[in-house]
Write a protein that holds these residues in place. Structure first.
Motif, PDB file in Angstrom:
ATOM      1  N   LEU A 203      68.801  28.702  91.180  1.00  0.00           N
ATOM      2  CA  LEU A 203      69.864  29.405  91.898  1.00  0.00           C
ATOM      3  C   LEU A 203      70.984  28.426  92.254  1.00  0.00           C
ATOM      4  O   LEU A 203      70.730  27.358  92.804  1.00  0.00           O
ATOM      5  CB  LEU A 203      69.316  30.022  93.184  1.00  0.00           C
ATOM      6  CG  LEU A 203      70.294  30.891  93.977  1.00  0.00           C
ATOM      7  CD1 LEU A 203      70.535  32.225  93.268  1.00  0.00           C
ATOM      8  CD2 LEU A 203      69.791  31.135  95.393  1.00  0.00           C
ATOM      9  N   THR A 204      72.224  28.807  91.924  1.00  0.00           N
ATOM     10  CA  THR A 204      73.385  28.026  92.355  1.00  0.00           C
ATOM     11  C   THR A 204      73.921  28.644  93.639  1.00  0.00           C
ATOM     12  O   THR A 204      74.209  29.845  93.683  1.00  0.00           O
ATOM     13  CB  THR A 204      74.487  28.021  91.277  1.00  0.00           C
ATOM     14  OG1 THR A 204      73.964  27.421  90.085  1.00  0.00           O
ATOM     15  CG2 THR A 204      75.696  27.221  91.741  1.00  0.00           C
ATOM     16  N   LEU A 205      74.023  27.810  94.676  1.00  0.00           N
ATOM     17  CA  LEU A 205      74.535  28.251  95.978  1.00  0.00           C
ATOM     18  C   LEU A 205      75.885  27.592  96.196  1.00  0.00           C
ATOM     19  O   LEU A 205      75.990  26.366  96.218  1.00  0.00           O
ATOM     20  CB  LEU A 205      73.555  27.852  97.086  1.00  0.00           C
ATOM     21  CG  LEU A 205      73.969  28.136  98.530  1.00  0.00           C
ATOM     22  CD1 LEU A 205      74.152  29.631  98.758  1.00  0.00           C
ATOM     23  CD2 LEU A 205      72.936  27.567  99.500  1.00  0.00           C
ATOM     24  N   MET A 206      76.931  28.429  96.338  1.00  0.00           N
ATOM     25  CA  MET A 206      78.287  27.906  96.495  1.00  0.00           C
ATOM     26  C   MET A 206      78.604  27.622  97.966  1.00  0.00           C
ATOM     27  O   MET A 206      78.090  28.282  98.864  1.00  0.00           O
ATOM     28  CB  MET A 206      79.306  28.899  95.949  1.00  0.00           C
ATOM     29  CG  MET A 206      79.640  28.706  94.466  1.00  0.00           C
ATOM     30  SD  MET A 206      78.418  29.424  93.364  1.00  0.00           S
ATOM     31  CE  MET A 206      78.856  31.149  93.403  1.00  0.00           C
ATOM     32  N   TYR A 207      79.474  26.652  98.172  1.00  0.00           N
ATOM     33  CA  TYR A 207      80.006  26.293  99.493  1.00  0.00           C
ATOM     34  C   TYR A 207      78.899  26.164 100.547  1.00  0.00           C
ATOM     35  O   TYR A 207      78.920  26.842 101.582  1.00  0.00           O
ATOM     36  CB  TYR A 207      81.062  27.308  99.942  1.00  0.00           C
ATOM     37  CG  TYR A 207      82.063  27.631  98.866  1.00  0.00           C
ATOM     38  CD1 TYR A 207      82.894  26.641  98.358  1.00  0.00           C
ATOM     39  CD2 TYR A 207      82.144  28.918  98.330  1.00  0.00           C
ATOM     40  CE1 TYR A 207      83.805  26.931  97.342  1.00  0.00           C
ATOM     41  CE2 TYR A 207      83.042  29.208  97.315  1.00  0.00           C
ATOM     42  CZ  TYR A 207      83.875  28.210  96.821  1.00  0.00           C
ATOM     43  OH  TYR A 207      84.764  28.489  95.810  1.00  0.00           O
ATOM     44  N   PRO A 208      77.906  25.285 100.311  1.00  0.00           N
ATOM     45  CA  PRO A 208      76.809  25.150 101.275  1.00  0.00           C
ATOM     46  C   PRO A 208      77.294  24.620 102.628  1.00  0.00           C
ATOM     47  O   PRO A 208      78.196  23.776 102.691  1.00  0.00           O
ATOM     48  CB  PRO A 208      75.864  24.147 100.595  1.00  0.00           C
ATOM     49  CG  PRO A 208      76.707  23.426  99.584  1.00  0.00           C
ATOM     50  CD  PRO A 208      77.747  24.389  99.152  1.00  0.00           C
ATOM     51  N   THR A 209      76.691  25.133 103.702  1.00  0.00           N
ATOM     52  CA  THR A 209      76.993  24.688 105.063  1.00  0.00           C
ATOM     53  C   THR A 209      75.684  24.324 105.759  1.00  0.00           C
ATOM     54  O   THR A 209      74.593  24.504 105.201  1.00  0.00           O
ATOM     55  CB  THR A 209      77.703  25.784 105.877  1.00  0.00           C
ATOM     56  OG1 THR A 209      76.751  26.815 106.205  1.00  0.00           O
ATOM     57  CG2 THR A 209      78.867  26.397 105.103  1.00  0.00           C
ATOM     58  N   HIS A 210      75.790  23.859 107.009  1.00  0.00           N
ATOM     59  CA  HIS A 210      74.597  23.457 107.770  1.00  0.00           C
ATOM     60  C   HIS A 210      73.647  24.639 107.974  1.00  0.00           C
ATOM     61  O   HIS A 210      72.437  24.459 108.145  1.00  0.00           O
ATOM     62  CB  HIS A 210      75.002  22.857 109.116  1.00  0.00           C
ATOM     63  CG  HIS A 210      75.671  23.845 110.035  1.00  0.00           C
ATOM     64  ND1 HIS A 210      74.980  24.558 110.981  1.00  0.00           N
ATOM     65  CD2 HIS A 210      76.966  24.243 110.125  1.00  0.00           C
ATOM     66  CE1 HIS A 210      75.807  25.354 111.626  1.00  0.00           C
ATOM     67  NE2 HIS A 210      77.025  25.188 111.143  1.00  0.00           N
ATOM     68  N   ARG A 211      74.172  25.861 107.926  1.00  0.00           N
ATOM     69  CA  ARG A 211      73.309  27.036 108.123  1.00  0.00           C
ATOM     70  C   ARG A 211      72.386  27.280 106.932  1.00  0.00           C
ATOM     71  O   ARG A 211      71.428  28.045 107.021  1.00  0.00           O
ATOM     72  CB  ARG A 211      74.160  28.284 108.383  1.00  0.00           C
ATOM     73  CG  ARG A 211      74.895  28.241 109.712  1.00  0.00           C
ATOM     74  CD  ARG A 211      75.516  29.561 110.058  1.00  0.00           C
ATOM     75  NE  ARG A 211      76.570  29.954 109.118  1.00  0.00           N
ATOM     76  CZ  ARG A 211      77.250  31.082 109.186  1.00  0.00           C
ATOM     77  NH1 ARG A 211      76.982  31.960 110.127  1.00  0.00           N
ATOM     78  NH2 ARG A 211      78.198  31.365 108.309  1.00  0.00           N
ATOM     79  N   ASP A 212      72.684  26.649 105.793  1.00  0.00           N
ATOM     80  CA  ASP A 212      71.868  26.831 104.594  1.00  0.00           C
ATOM     81  C   ASP A 212      70.681  25.876 104.542  1.00  0.00           C
ATOM     82  O   ASP A 212      69.849  25.970 103.645  1.00  0.00           O
ATOM     83  CB  ASP A 212      72.731  26.632 103.331  1.00  0.00           C
ATOM     84  CG  ASP A 212      73.865  27.641 103.250  1.00  0.00           C
ATOM     85  OD1 ASP A 212      73.638  28.806 103.617  1.00  0.00           O
ATOM     86  OD2 ASP A 212      74.976  27.262 102.827  1.00  0.00           O
TER      87      ASP A 212
END
Length: 346
Positions: A203-212
């Protein structure tokens, strides 16, 4: 992941593989029955023949009967209360351990005759994959692979259980599944369209943040098999460098112990993905740099030999604030680090 298993105990008892990582909250071993329920004293039985006693879970019409249950499963198994009414005889096993791996049988009986409904080979995998992503990254890949040439009916689920139960990505992505997807991940996930042929369900996850940050579970439903993998995503904040705009220069640190071959290209980019500094062929290359930084940046001598790729930025201004990426490549990326610059105004 394991190949498909079929058990020959009974023509009705199709077998399947169920995979889970050790340390998972629970694992479901599916068993669905569409036949006739005995009228007199029917009960459901999950067993594992290599254990003594072999009883994993027994359920009667009036509830669970666990007096002969093998001690190793005590307090860790459950079935739906309405299992005999619905035909859903699936078993949930909590906190699976490596020793829980083995062959399980799901049966229905009236005390005289016993019919095997399903056989499951449970595989408990040790360890889990960890992926790191640094603040400011455009995307991150959560790896998950199974056997190639998957059948047409294969479905894939990416889920999280913390901070709450969430669907991250589902294939096939019908309107029902789209509605299930958590809003936090809407329009931020994608899988390869060619995964049935390749078996690559990453899975490609775009624009990761601390919530991920956290644990992700990849589940592949292939014929009778339920194949599972766990990936832990670690979100790393870029180191913060704070300066006042009046200083003469600021150092953006980037050091590595990785061997860097001669001829590798070093580039620094800003948060807008503009090239700030390039070092290749043994010297700085100002031709490729952004006009505003062309005379304001420099690197130390022989960065590929010393491993010190730090960048000096002269006369930093508030407009220079942002996340900078230091990247070394020679055909492939060898090093990538980020640093967060904050320049306070006068």
């Amino acid at each position: 992941l394991n190949s498909h298993l079929v058990f020959s105990v009974s023509q009705h008892a199709l077998g399947g593989v169920v995979e889970v990582n050790e340390g998972a909250e629970s694992v479901l071993m599916p068993c669905i029955y569409s036949g006739v329920i005995p009228e007199d004293n029917p009960f459901l039985l999950w067993t594992r023949s290599d254990l003594s006693p072999n009883s994993v879970h027994l359920r009667r019409e009036n509830g669970d009967d666990l007096k002969n249950q093998n001690q190793r499963f005590r307090g860790r198994t459950s079935m739906n209360p309405d299992a005999l009414d619905t035909g859903n005889f699936s078993l949930t096993l909590r906190k699976p351990e490596q020793d829980d791996g083995g062959n399980y049988s799901c049966s229905i009986s009236d005390g005289v005759k016993e019919r095997t409904v399903k056989q499951i080979h449970l595989k408990v995998k040790v360890g889990q994959q960890e992926v790191e992503v640094t603040e400011g990254s455009g995307s991150v890949v959560l790896p998950c692979r199974t056997s190639a040439d998957l059948p047409e009916g294969t479905s894939v689920e990416w889920t999280r259980s913390e901070p709450r139960s969430m669907f991250i990505h589902v294939f096939p992505n019908t309107s029902k599944h789209f509605a299930q997807q958590d809003r936090l991940y809407r329009d931020r996930t994608e899988m390869s369209k060619d995964f049935l042929r390749t078996g690559d369900v990453s899975l490609t996850l775009m624009y990761p943040t601390h919530r991920d940050d956290g644990r992700y579970v990849c589940t592949v439903y292939r014929d009778q098999d339920v194949l599972r993998d766990t990936v832990v995503l670690k979100y790393i904040k870029a180191p913060l460098v704070k300066v006042d705009s009046g200083v003469k220069f600021v150092l953006l640190p980037c050091r590595t112990r990785v061997y860097l071959p001669g001829g590798a290209r070093v580039e620094w980019r800003d948060g807008e993905n503009r090239t700030v500094h390039v070092y290749q062929k043994g010297s700085d290359d100002p031709e490729e740099q952004n006009l505003t930084s062309r005379t304001r940046t420099r690197m130390n001598n022989d960065p590929l030999k010393t491993g010190d790729l730090s960048l000096t930025l002269k006369h930093p201004k508030p407009g220079d604030s942002g996340i900078y990426t230091c990247r070394v490549r020679k055909r492939v990326v060898l090093v990538m680090k980020r640093v967060h610059l904050q320049v306070k105004g006068q």
